[in-house]
Structures are given as structure tokens and as C-alpha cells.
Design an enzyme around this catalytic site. Structure first.
Site, PDB file in Angstrom:
ATOM      1  N   ARG A  49      26.356  -7.071  45.676  1.00 48.71           N
ATOM      2  CA  ARG A  49      26.348  -6.014  46.877  1.00 48.71           C
ATOM      3  C   ARG A  49      25.177  -5.378  46.955  1.00 48.71           C
ATOM      4  O   ARG A  49      24.751  -4.446  47.650  1.00 48.71           O
ATOM      5  CB  ARG A  49      27.753  -5.461  46.820  1.00 48.71           C
ATOM      6  CG  ARG A  49      28.856  -6.068  47.090  1.00 48.71           C
ATOM      7  CD  ARG A  49      29.981  -5.156  46.918  1.00 48.71           C
ATOM      8  NE  ARG A  49      29.899  -4.108  47.738  1.00 48.71           N
ATOM      9  CZ  ARG A  49      30.210  -3.823  49.034  1.00 48.71           C
ATOM     10  NH1 ARG A  49      30.413  -5.188  49.855  1.00 48.71           N
ATOM     11  NH2 ARG A  49      30.219  -3.111  49.914  1.00 48.71           N
ATOM     12  N   PRO A  88      37.913  -8.280  26.646  1.00 49.07           N
ATOM     13  CA  PRO A  88      38.573  -6.972  26.798  1.00 49.07           C
ATOM     14  C   PRO A  88      38.008  -5.980  25.608  1.00 49.07           C
ATOM     15  O   PRO A  88      38.369  -4.544  25.771  1.00 49.07           O
ATOM     16  CB  PRO A  88      40.145  -7.385  26.100  1.00 49.07           C
ATOM     17  CG  PRO A  88      40.173  -8.664  26.267  1.00 49.07           C
ATOM     18  CD  PRO A  88      38.797  -9.373  26.130  1.00 49.07           C
ATOM     19  N   ASP A 117      29.554   3.416  49.872  1.00 49.61           N
ATOM     20  CA  ASP A 117      30.658   2.543  48.952  1.00 49.61           C
ATOM     21  C   ASP A 117      31.225   3.751  47.997  1.00 49.61           C
ATOM     22  O   ASP A 117      30.376   4.599  47.702  1.00 49.61           O
ATOM     23  CB  ASP A 117      30.026   1.562  48.114  1.00 49.61           C
ATOM     24  CG  ASP A 117      30.179   0.066  48.863  1.00 49.61           C
ATOM     25  OD1 ASP A 117      29.672  -0.958  48.187  1.00 49.61           O
ATOM     26  OD2 ASP A 117      30.863   0.266  49.782  1.00 49.61           O
ATOM     27  N   GLU A 132      42.614 -18.133  23.074  1.00 47.92           N
ATOM     28  CA  GLU A 132      42.660 -16.784  22.425  1.00 47.92           C
ATOM     29  C   GLU A 132      41.209 -15.968  22.176  1.00 47.92           C
ATOM     30  O   GLU A 132      41.019 -14.940  21.988  1.00 47.92           O
ATOM     31  CB  GLU A 132      43.298 -16.939  20.923  1.00 47.92           C
ATOM     32  CG  GLU A 132      44.463 -17.682  20.919  1.00 47.92           C
ATOM     33  CD  GLU A 132      45.549 -16.922  21.634  1.00 47.92           C
ATOM     34  OE1 GLU A 132      46.143 -17.472  22.607  1.00 47.92           O
ATOM     35  OE2 GLU A 132      45.400 -15.842  21.598  1.00 47.92           O
TER      36      GLU A 132
HETATM   37  C1  4FV Z   1      38.997  -9.842  30.106  1.00 44.52           C
HETATM   38  C2  4FV Z   1      38.939  -8.390  30.376  1.00 44.52           C
HETATM   39  C3  4FV Z   1      39.872 -10.695  29.553  1.00 44.52           C
HETATM   40  C4  4FV Z   1      40.821 -12.421  26.960  1.00 44.52           C
HETATM   41  C5  4FV Z   1      40.935 -13.781  26.316  1.00 44.52           C
HETATM   42  C6  4FV Z   1      40.126 -14.204  28.549  1.00 44.52           C
HETATM   43  C7  4FV Z   1      40.526 -12.718  28.191  1.00 44.52           C
HETATM   44  C8  4FV Z   1      40.616 -14.731  27.156  1.00 44.52           C
HETATM   45  N1  4FV Z   1      37.578 -10.162  30.043  1.00 44.52           N
HETATM   46  N2  4FV Z   1      37.507  -8.286  30.668  1.00 44.52           N
HETATM   47  N3  4FV Z   1      40.038  -7.826  30.477  1.00 44.52           N
HETATM   48  N4  4FV Z   1      39.622 -11.940  28.983  1.00 44.52           N
HETATM   49  O1  4FV Z   1      41.016 -10.295  29.542  1.00 44.52           O
HETATM   50  O2  4FV Z   1      36.757  -9.035  30.535  1.00 44.52           O
HETATM   51  O3  4FV Z   1      39.988 -16.044  26.486  1.00 44.52           O
END
Ligand code: 4FV
Length: 244
Positions: free
Chosen positions: A156, A91, A171, A118
């Protein structure tokens, strides 16, 4: 040369299942995509194949250990060559866009690191990741869904993967606009009629209607996209008129 993708995950079946169907599945079978899925537990040294441990400093949940990721990447370098990019799905990463997909589609060999729990020990990001990608501001339970989203969007763009390259061109986001509405038979359903222009056979009018509805939809829902959209003179004119 097929685009090479290596995925490191503790849920290889989840990735394999997501790659088995549709255009990506066919492209893989046709050899247009060379995707290898690695089970992180295969790179542990203890009999319980432990991949996580308690967080230093305390706190909830578990953290993924660095050693298995380092061992997995060393094996990939050995077996598949040094990758051009090692992408950590998180994230905290750069928001994934069609531009990002285009950039990755132009790279020969990409490794995708999927986290769980985590997250992954920070030293993996520091030492192994060449970039970090997020698919959106929400917390998932793992990096597998983001990895599948990245693979699908990139696949794609690989010539020959999507039967009719035109549809890739058409697209959404290809020109930075939202897509125009799509209709198919029956011409009337639930008391709702397909717009007459689409039944007219008048391709010039149909093309004009589609561009204007794509623009109108983008103005209404995602005006933030307009700044970078590749608009032609007619579209810029339409936009000016729509604003006045
Ligand atoms: C995520 C996202 C995501 C966070 C902790 C996996 C999670 C767990 N990855 N974009 N949104 N990853 O939420 O790419 O390990």
C-alpha cells in the site's frame, strides 16, 4: 523500480491466493510489485521432499530442517540477486507496525521466510535472517498469514499501488492515530443517522470533525499511540482541552 519480494513457503498456493485479489493483485499485474513465491520442497534432495524432522532433545511436534532454507536462499541470490533483507516471521520477532511497513517499503529486495510446525531450525535464524517480525502475540500454524500481512501493508505504501495516494495518507496509523468513522448512503439506516456535519458540504467543518473523532477514538482506545502521533497545533490544543 518494482519492490522485489521473494516468499519461501511449503504452501505456495496459500500465498498466491492471498496475492491474487484487490490492490495487491492489480499492483502485481501492473508490475509495481515483483513477487516470486518459492516452494521450499523444491529445495529438498530426497524423493519425499521432506522439510521437517524430530526435535533434538525430544518434545512435541516437528522442526523445519535448515538445508532446504539454505538452498532456497542460495537459489534466490543466484536468480534474483542478494536481498537487502531476509525476514523471518516469528512470534519472537519485533512487533510489526506502520513504521515497519514504511521501512520495508523503502527497501528494494526482501525475502520472507515462512515457518510451519513448531518452528524452523535455529541455524536458519542465525545464519540467514537479517531481522525477525511478529504480527502479534498469538501463535499461528504458519508464517504465511504474517507474510501476507507484511506484503499487503508494504504494498500500500508503494507509489501507485493504492489508486488515490490521498487515501494512503488518510490511513490509520499514517499519522499514528486511529481512523475516523466512515459513512456512506443511506443517510439514515436502522434508525441511525449519519452525523449532520458530514452532510453539510462544509469541508472545513468535516475535516475538523474527522480529526477530532480520530483523536477522541485514539484517546479512548489507544492512548499509548499518542506519544508518537504526529499531531498539529490544533490537535495538541484539542487534546489539552479534552484532558482538562
Ligand atoms: C507468527 C506470529 C506465528 C509460530 C510457529 C508459525 C507461527 C509456526 N509469525 N507473527 N504471531 N508463527 O505465530 O509472525 O511455525
Amino acid at each position: 523500480m518494482a519492490v522485489k519480494v521473494d516468499v519461501i513457503t511449503i504452501f505456495p498456493r496459500m500465498i498466491e491466493a492471498g496475492l491474487a485479489e484487490g490492490v495487491v493483485g492489480r499492483a502485481r499485474t501492473a508490475g509495481l510489485l515483483d513477487i516470486v513465491v518459492h516452494n521450499l520442497r523444491d529445495f529438498t534432495t530426497d524423493k519425499h521432499h521432506v522439510v521437517d524432522d524430530v526435535p533434538f532433545g525430544g518434545g512435541p511436534g516437528m522442526v523445519m530442517k535448515p538445508e532446504p532454507f539454505f538452498a532456497a536462499l542460495a537459489a534466490i541470490r543466484e536468480q534474483r540477486g542478494t536481498p537487502d533483507a531476509v525476514v523471518l516471521l516469528t512470534p519472537a520477532g519485533e512487533r510489526f507496525t506502520q513504521d515497519g511497513a514504511r521501512r520495508l517499503a523503502a527497501i528494494d529486495h526482501v525475502v520472507l521466510l515462512c515457518g510451519r510446525y513448531e518452528g524452523i531450525d535455529e541455524r536458519v535464524r542465525e545464519a540467514l535472517a537479517t531481522e525477525e517480525i511478529s504480527i502479534g502475540d498469538y501463535v499461528l500454524s504458519g508464517g504465511e498469514v504474517p507474510a501476507l500481512a507484511v506484503i499487503d501493508a508494504v504494498a500500500r505504501l508503494v507509489p501507485g499501488v493504492v489508486g488515490d495516494d490521498q487515501s494512503v495518507e488518510a490511513d490509520s496509523f499514517t499519522r499514528g492515530l486511529l481512523d475516523y468513522p466512515h459513512y456512506t448512503r443511506p443517510a439514515e439506516f436502522d434508525g441511525r443517522k449519519v452525523p449532520d456535519v458530514l452532510l453539510s458540504g462544509h469541508h472545513g467543518e468535516i475535516k475538523k470533525w474527522r480529526r477530532e473523532t480520530a483523536l477522541a477514538r485514539t484517546v479512548a482506545r489507544r492512548p499509548d499511540l499518542l506519544a508518537d502521533a504526529a499531531l498539529d497545533a490544533d490537535e495538541r490544543e484539542w487534546l489539552k482541552r479534552s484532558k482538562s
